[in-house]
Design a protein around this motif. Structure first.
Motif, short mmCIF file in Angstrom:
data_model
loop_
_atom_site.label_atom_id
_atom_site.label_comp_id
_atom_site.label_asym_id
_atom_site.label_seq_id
_atom_site.Cartn_x
_atom_site.Cartn_y
_atom_site.Cartn_z
N SER A 91 0.73 -1.16 0.05
CA SER A 91 0.01 -0.07 0.17
C SER A 91 0.89 1.31 -0.20
O SER A 91 0.48 2.37 -0.65
N THR A 150 3.81 1.86 -1.15
CA THR A 150 4.61 2.08 -2.45
C THR A 150 3.47 2.44 -3.39
O THR A 150 3.84 3.15 -4.33
N GLY A 151 2.24 1.93 -3.38
CA GLY A 151 1.24 2.27 -4.36
C GLY A 151 1.62 1.07 -5.63
O GLY A 151 0.87 1.28 -6.79
#
Lengths: 205, 205
Positions: free
Chosen positions: A42, A44-45
């Motif tokens: 999450s 880091t995306g």
């Protein structure tokens, strides 16, 4: 510990660095035991697949975070010390350079914390990659070179003495943390006394 | 931290000690983060209500385990040191007495580990009850008494010097652990060098 770094494309290497930075934030906020790989994903995306391509497990990721940050600190300290002159000057510069680094780089405290969490979780595995061992090696090397040059005088075994000095700096941070004194002023004060202790030892005949 | 110990019946006090011993085994086996109160309940064979009567939470229980074991170690070391004579002899005896204790009492290593896990989980709360602070207090007291008697000679502030000595012993165990050398021989060897370092410092003018 995941894919060998030297086999990565430039884009792959950039992604790896991005994951390491995100993971450092997650471990700092949650602690090692409670942090999950999903939290890192999450943060880091990136996709789960992208993160797992670089790091197969939470343990591998945490070890890489510690190694990355500590290798960076070690390289920085080596460069700073080399600017100070010969081995005796470098031994004397060790505590002030480390203090400046820990104060300038708050990651200094959280890496120590993550390192300890890892050491208590998987001591055997971690022993192989311990950056503390490299610190001991660096200090030992300086002590031996200073003694050969006739600039440092100590009777103890250089490896054991280096172990004591590195442990003393590491333990000092631990005691300051445990007694609610983990701030720059207290660190400078206590580290100044540690520098005097080291001075008394390397002047001993 | 649970019921005040001095308000317990003899049977209640015995139960409390039993819970502390069981909890120490559970924390040692699982680590703080993964241990659960239910594990401690199973390990004691007592009812859940009996355990919670004494300790309201895992954190309270873990702090009590650390305090109990470290207070025991501190009391033991104080008694050993008093047998050695005046403050200077006691300062000089500190490292050997601690080494013997850590070797004779393997809990020495696991308490350090649990203490660190707690410090990283809840540093603020723990700062208040840190036994490391009491070690610093003991060493500071000995340094000041030795200086007043004219038997110890150091220029640094006694509190800072005590912080450095306590940190050095604590950190030494940490470095030995992190480099896979947490065994009696390595501890004796490195601690012997630490004793020489302390000697060089308290003889300095």
């Amino acid at each position: 510990m995941g894919r060998p770094v030297d086999q990565l494309t430039p884009k792959g290497a950039a992604t790896r660095r991005e994951i390491l930075r995100a993971a450092a934030r997650v471990f700092d906020a949650k602690g090692y035991a409670l942090a999950r790989m999903d939290d890192v994903v999450s943060e880091t995306g990136l996709t789960k697949g992208a993160v797992y391509f670089h790091f197969k497990s939470k343990a591998a990721l945490a070890h890489a975070v510690v190694d990355d940050q500590k290798q960076g600190m070690l390289a920085h300290v080596r460069r700073q010390l080399e600017g100070l002159g010969g081995p005796a000057a470098q031994v004397r510069g060790l505590v002030p350079v480390l203090v400046d680094l820990v104060i300038a780089e708050p990651a200094g405290w959280s890496v120590v914390r993550l390192d300890r969490e890892l050491t208590t979780e998987s001591p055997q595995e971690h022993a192989q990659v311990s950056v503390l061992a490299e610190w001991v090696g660096l200090v030992e090397e300086l002590l031996l070179a200073g003694a050969r040059a006739g600039d440092l005088h100590f009777s103890a075994d250089a490896h054991a003495l280096a172990t004591v000095f590195v442990g003393a700096f590491d333990g000092l941070k631990g005691v300051l943390e445990a007694t609610g004194r983990a701030n720059p002023e207290e660190l400078r004060r206590a580290a100044g006394v540690l520098a005097e202790v080291i001075e008394a030892t390397i002047e001993a005949h």
